[in-house]
Enzyme design. Structure first.
Site, short mmCIF file in Angstrom:
data_model
loop_
_atom_site.label_atom_id
_atom_site.label_comp_id
_atom_site.label_asym_id
_atom_site.label_seq_id
_atom_site.Cartn_x
_atom_site.Cartn_y
_atom_site.Cartn_z
CG ASN A 30 -3.90 5.32 2.77
OD1 ASN A 30 -3.58 5.66 3.90
ND2 ASN A 30 -5.05 5.65 2.22
CE1 TYR A 37 -14.74 11.16 0.03
CE2 TYR A 37 -13.35 9.19 0.06
CZ TYR A 37 -13.88 10.27 -0.61
OH TYR A 37 -13.55 10.49 -1.94
CB THR A 81 -0.94 0.03 1.23
OG1 THR A 81 -1.76 1.20 1.16
CG2 THR A 81 -0.18 0.05 2.54
CG ASP A 106 -9.74 -1.11 -4.30
OD1 ASP A 106 -8.83 -0.34 -4.66
OD2 ASP A 106 -10.94 -0.88 -4.51
CB SER A 107 -11.09 0.40 1.20
OG SER A 107 -9.96 1.24 1.20
CE LYS A 118 -6.03 0.85 1.60
NZ LYS A 118 -6.22 0.90 0.14
CG PHE A 152 -7.46 7.70 6.36
CD1 PHE A 152 -7.62 6.70 7.30
CD2 PHE A 152 -7.62 7.37 5.01
CE1 PHE A 152 -7.95 5.40 6.92
CE2 PHE A 152 -7.94 6.08 4.62
CZ PHE A 152 -8.10 5.09 5.58
P1 ITT Z 1 -3.39 2.01 -1.84
O1 ITT Z 1 -4.22 1.66 -3.09
O2 ITT Z 1 -1.99 2.36 -2.17
O3 ITT Z 1 -3.52 0.98 -0.76
P2 ITT Z 1 -5.28 4.20 -1.63
O4 ITT Z 1 -5.55 5.27 -0.62
O5 ITT Z 1 -5.15 4.63 -3.08
O6 ITT Z 1 -3.99 3.37 -1.19
P3 ITT Z 1 -7.69 2.76 -2.33
O7 ITT Z 1 -7.44 2.81 -3.80
O8 ITT Z 1 -8.21 1.50 -1.72
O9 ITT Z 1 -6.39 3.11 -1.48
O10 ITT Z 1 -8.67 3.97 -1.99
C1 ITT Z 1 -9.36 3.98 -0.81
C2 ITT Z 1 -9.87 5.39 -0.53
O11 ITT Z 1 -11.16 5.28 0.09
C3 ITT Z 1 -8.97 6.10 0.48
O12 ITT Z 1 -7.95 6.84 -0.15
C4 ITT Z 1 -9.99 6.99 1.21
O13 ITT Z 1 -10.24 8.16 0.46
C5 ITT Z 1 -11.24 6.12 1.21
N1 ITT Z 1 -11.27 5.28 2.42
C6 ITT Z 1 -11.02 3.93 2.49
N2 ITT Z 1 -11.08 3.51 3.75
C7 ITT Z 1 -11.34 4.60 4.49
C8 ITT Z 1 -11.49 4.80 5.87
O14 ITT Z 1 -11.34 3.80 6.75
N3 ITT Z 1 -11.75 6.04 6.31
C9 ITT Z 1 -11.89 7.05 5.45
N4 ITT Z 1 -11.74 6.96 4.13
C10 ITT Z 1 -11.47 5.73 3.64
#
Ligand code: ITT
Length: 195
Positions: free
Chosen positions: A9, A142, A7, A65-66, A12, A140
């Site tokens: 992030n 939302y 990741t 992916d979230s 995360k 972080f």
């Molecule tokens: P990686 O793909 O590198 O792991 P990313 O941030 O790009 O990092 P995603 O593509 O899965 O990850 O996007 C998930 C987004 O959804 C994340 O950047 C947040 O904006 C939102 N998100 C996911 N989980 C969250 C949480 O627990 N609280 C708040 N926002 C969340």
């Protein structure tokens, strides 16, 4: 060698580390440049990324992916949550929801684990609603505008509730139980072969 979480992030990663610690699973970050597949399904995006990551790194790893899916917006931003956040932040999403009565939303997390045997997926959701205004400083993305079902506070106001009921907590919980069980089985088989 400890398990790798691919990741970029840091939030995360920190959440995953703390959750998996509770199951005795330790992880290290692995930063690989992976182009995400386009799909409306977190599971499909995670599965494709895990395959690419494993081909590159050849060590046991998982990706997540979230995203947040809003009923009134037909699932938007969904798997495009990171992109949408970069463009308009949670303030932009709140603007899109101005005057909208149906506030229902869900966070989804899909974990895709990959090793030499292939890819295994664990997906979970956390249902709730979009608040009228942002509140709280924790977390972080939302978190300041998401109120989980059964609560009156946003994830950003109530980190303890997020740690207990979040989409990530649930998906990683399922993954961790399977992963620990798998490693225990492996341990037993090796033990038997030796005796
Ligand atoms: P990686 O793909 O590198 O792991 P990313 O941030 O790009 O990092 P995603 O593509 O899965 O990850 O996007 C998930 C987004 O959804 C994340 O950047 C947040 O904006 C939102 N998100 C996911 N989980 C969250 C949480 O627990 N609280 C708040 N926002 C969340």
């Amino acid at each position: 060698m400890s398990l790798r979480f691919v990741t970029s992030n840091g939030h995360k990663f920190a959440e995953a580390k703390s959750i998996l610690n509770g199951y005795g699973v330790s992880i290290d970050p692995l930063n690989l440049a992976i182009e995400e597949k386009r799909s409306e399904s977190c599971a499909r995006v995670a599965e494709a990324s895990a395959k690419i990551a494993y081909e590159k790194a050849r060590v046991p790893l998982f990706v997540e992916d979230s995203g947040i899916f809003l009923n009134a917006l037909h699932g938007f931003p969904g798997t495009y949550s990171a992109w949408a956040f970069g463009k308009m932040g949670y303030e932009g999403l709140l603007k899109l929801m101005r005057g909208v009565r149906d506030r229902r939303a869900r966070f989804v997390s899909a974990i895709a684990y990959a090793d030499e045997k292939g890819v295994k997926i664990f997906e979970a959701a956390c249902r709730g609603k979009i608040s009228g205004r942002p509140a709280g400083k924790n977390g972080f993305g939302y978190d300041p505008i998401f109120i989980p079902s059964g609560s009156r506070k946003t994830f950003a106001e109530d980190a303890a509730t997020k740690a207990r009921v979040s989409h990530r907590r649930r998906a990683l919980g399922c993954f961790a139980k399977w992963y620990v069980e798998k490693n225990n089985r492996k341990g037993k088989i090796i033990g038997k072969e030796k005796s």
